[in-house]
Write a protein that holds these residues in place. Structure first.
Motif, PDB file in Angstrom:
ATOM      1  N   ARG A  18       0.857  -1.184   0.000  1.00  7.33           N
ATOM      2  CA  ARG A  18       0.000   0.000   0.000  1.00  7.33           C
ATOM      3  C   ARG A  18       0.888   1.227   0.000  1.00  7.33           C
ATOM      4  N   CYS A  19       0.764   2.038  -1.021  1.00  9.12           N
ATOM      5  CA  CYS A  19       1.510   3.289  -1.109  1.00  9.12           C
ATOM      6  C   CYS A  19       0.520   4.435  -1.052  1.00  9.12           C
ATOM      7  N   GLN A  20       0.960   5.536  -0.488  1.00 11.14           N
ATOM      8  CA  GLN A  20       0.114   6.716  -0.428  1.00 11.14           C
ATOM      9  C   GLN A  20      -0.060   7.255  -1.853  1.00 11.14           C
ATOM     10  N   GLY A  21      -1.307   7.388  -2.293  1.00 10.62           N
ATOM     11  CA  GLY A  21      -1.590   7.886  -3.630  1.00 10.62           C
ATOM     12  C   GLY A  21      -1.467   6.851  -4.729  1.00 10.62           C
ATOM     13  N   CYS A  22      -1.297   5.568  -4.363  1.00 12.82           N
ATOM     14  CA  CYS A  22      -1.174   4.490  -5.358  1.00 12.82           C
ATOM     15  C   CYS A  22      -2.222   3.420  -5.081  1.00 12.82           C
ATOM     16  N   GLU A  23      -2.468   2.601  -6.080  1.00 11.61           N
ATOM     17  CA  GLU A  23      -3.361   1.460  -5.881  1.00 11.61           C
ATOM     18  C   GLU A  23      -2.634   0.371  -5.113  1.00 11.61           C
ATOM     19  N   GLU A  24      -3.404  -0.429  -4.364  1.00 10.79           N
ATOM     20  CA  GLU A  24      -2.816  -1.572  -3.678  1.00 10.79           C
ATOM     21  C   GLU A  24      -2.392  -2.595  -4.716  1.00 10.79           C
ATOM     22  N   ARG A  25      -1.321  -3.299  -4.411  1.00  7.87           N
ATOM     23  CA  ARG A  25      -0.871  -4.355  -5.317  1.00  7.87           C
ATOM     24  C   ARG A  25      -0.246  -5.481  -4.506  1.00  7.87           C
ATOM     25  N   ARG A  26      -0.171  -6.627  -5.107  1.00 13.89           N
ATOM     26  CA  ARG A  26       0.434  -7.798  -4.459  1.00 13.89           C
ATOM     27  C   ARG A  26       1.760  -8.116  -5.127  1.00 13.89           C
ATOM     28  N   LEU A  27       2.748  -8.423  -4.303  1.00  6.90           N
ATOM     29  CA  LEU A  27       4.083  -8.772  -4.779  1.00  6.90           C
ATOM     30  C   LEU A  27       4.547 -10.051  -4.103  1.00  6.90           C
ATOM     31  N   ASN A  28       5.353 -10.808  -4.819  1.00  9.44           N
ATOM     32  CA  ASN A  28       6.061 -11.916  -4.182  1.00  9.44           C
ATOM     33  C   ASN A  28       7.409 -11.371  -3.739  1.00  9.44           C
ATOM     34  N   VAL A  29       7.573 -11.219  -2.440  1.00  8.94           N
ATOM     35  CA  VAL A  29       8.789 -10.652  -1.860  1.00  8.94           C
ATOM     36  C   VAL A  29       9.553 -11.774  -1.165  1.00  8.94           C
ATOM     37  N   ARG A  30      10.852 -11.844  -1.434  1.00 11.26           N
ATOM     38  CA  ARG A  30      11.689 -12.833  -0.754  1.00 11.26           C
ATOM     39  C   ARG A  30      12.057 -12.287   0.617  1.00 11.26           C
ATOM     40  N   VAL A  31      11.749 -13.051   1.651  1.00  9.29           N
ATOM     41  CA  VAL A  31      12.080 -12.692   3.023  1.00  9.29           C
ATOM     42  C   VAL A  31      13.263 -13.560   3.452  1.00  9.29           C
ATOM     43  N   ASN A  32      14.353 -12.898   3.816  1.00 10.90           N
ATOM     44  CA  ASN A  32      15.558 -13.596   4.251  1.00 10.90           C
ATOM     45  C   ASN A  32      15.881 -13.127   5.665  1.00 10.90           C
ATOM     46  N   ILE A  33      15.893 -14.059   6.612  1.00 12.64           N
ATOM     47  CA  ILE A  33      16.209 -13.744   8.009  1.00 12.64           C
ATOM     48  C   ILE A  33      17.441 -14.551   8.396  1.00 12.64           C
ATOM     49  N   GLU A  34      18.468 -13.842   8.878  1.00 11.54           N
ATOM     50  CA  GLU A  34      19.713 -14.496   9.286  1.00 11.54           C
ATOM     51  C   GLU A  34      20.102 -14.059  10.693  1.00 11.54           C
ATOM     52  N   LEU A  35      20.696 -14.975  11.427  1.00 14.86           N
ATOM     53  CA  LEU A  35      21.273 -14.677  12.736  1.00 14.86           C
ATOM     54  C   LEU A  35      22.771 -14.515  12.539  1.00 14.86           C
ATOM     55  N   LEU A  36      23.270 -13.325  12.790  1.00  8.80           N
ATOM     56  CA  LEU A  36      24.688 -13.024  12.607  1.00  8.80           C
ATOM     57  C   LEU A  36      25.392 -13.075  13.956  1.00  8.80           C
ATOM     58  N   SER A  37      26.467 -13.830  14.026  1.00 10.61           N
ATOM     59  CA  SER A  37      27.267 -13.922  15.251  1.00 10.61           C
ATOM     60  C   SER A  37      28.669 -13.425  14.955  1.00 10.61           C
ATOM     61  N   ILE A  38      29.162 -12.534  15.790  1.00 10.48           N
ATOM     62  CA  ILE A  38      30.511 -11.999  15.637  1.00 10.48           C
ATOM     63  C   ILE A  38      31.310 -12.394  16.865  1.00 10.48           C
ATOM     64  N   SER A  39      32.414 -13.083  16.632  1.00 14.07           N
ATOM     65  CA  SER A  39      33.291 -13.504  17.734  1.00 14.07           C
ATOM     66  C   SER A  39      34.503 -12.594  17.773  1.00 14.07           C
ATOM     67  N   ASN A  40      34.569 -11.793  18.776  1.00  9.02           N
ATOM     68  CA  ASN A  40      35.729 -10.960  19.067  1.00  9.02           C
ATOM     69  C   ASN A  40      35.801 -10.899  20.586  1.00  9.02           C
ATOM     70  N   PRO A  41      36.500  -9.995  21.184  1.00  8.16           N
ATOM     71  CA  PRO A  41      36.521  -9.996  22.655  1.00  8.16           C
ATOM     72  C   PRO A  41      35.123 -10.016  23.283  1.00  8.16           C
ATOM     73  N   VAL A  42      34.128  -9.444  22.600  1.00 11.44           N
ATOM     74  CA  VAL A  42      32.751  -9.488  23.099  1.00 11.44           C
ATOM     75  C   VAL A  42      31.913 -10.242  22.077  1.00 11.44           C
ATOM     76  N   HIS A  43      31.231 -11.306  22.522  1.00 10.82           N
ATOM     77  CA  HIS A  43      30.386 -12.081  21.622  1.00 10.82           C
ATOM     78  C   HIS A  43      29.112 -11.292  21.352  1.00 10.82           C
ATOM     79  N   LYS A  44      28.797 -11.075  20.078  1.00 10.20           N
ATOM     80  CA  LYS A  44      27.683 -10.221  19.702  1.00 10.20           C
ATOM     81  C   LYS A  44      26.801 -10.933  18.688  1.00 10.20           C
ATOM     82  N   LYS A  45      25.473 -10.771  18.829  1.00 11.47           N
ATOM     83  CA  LYS A  45      24.525 -11.362  17.886  1.00 11.47           C
ATOM     84  C   LYS A  45      23.628 -10.272  17.320  1.00 11.47           C
TER      85      LYS A  45
END
Length: 91
Positions: free
Chosen positions: A33-60
């Motif tokens: 839904r866009c302001q001033g536009c017609e509604e439309r349907r899209l096939n959107v790829r959803v990519n969800i990743e868990l990123l882990s960084i190992s350095n002196p402090v473990h971070k996700k």
């Protein structure tokens, strides 16, 4: 803050090792839904990743990326840290 994400299972950098675990990666039909536009349907790829960084402090971080396989200019990217996520849950 926008961060550039590296594709693949692991990447090394000067600060430590980064690993990306794929949690979800598939096309999903969404209604746009866009302001001033017609509604439309899209096939959107959803990519969800868990990123882990190992350095002196473990971070996700949780990385959520929305793309359209047919439109190379369609990109929405969100990276949220574990600390920011916990703050949002407490609200």
């Amino acid at each position: 803050m926008l961060r550039l994400l590296l594709r693949g299972t692991a990447a090394a950098n000067s600060k430590g090792k980064m690993a990306a675990e794929s949690l979800f990666n598939r096309p999903v039909c969404v209604q746009v839904r866009c302001q001033g536009c017609e509604e439309r349907r899209l096939n959107v790829r959803v990519n969800i990743e868990l990123l882990s960084i190992s350095n002196p402090v473990h971070k996700k971080d949780l990385a959520v990326r929305l793309t359209d396989d047919t439109d190379p200019f369609f990109l929405y990217n969100l990276v949220i840290s574990e600390e920011d996520f916990q703050r949002q849950v407490k609200r």
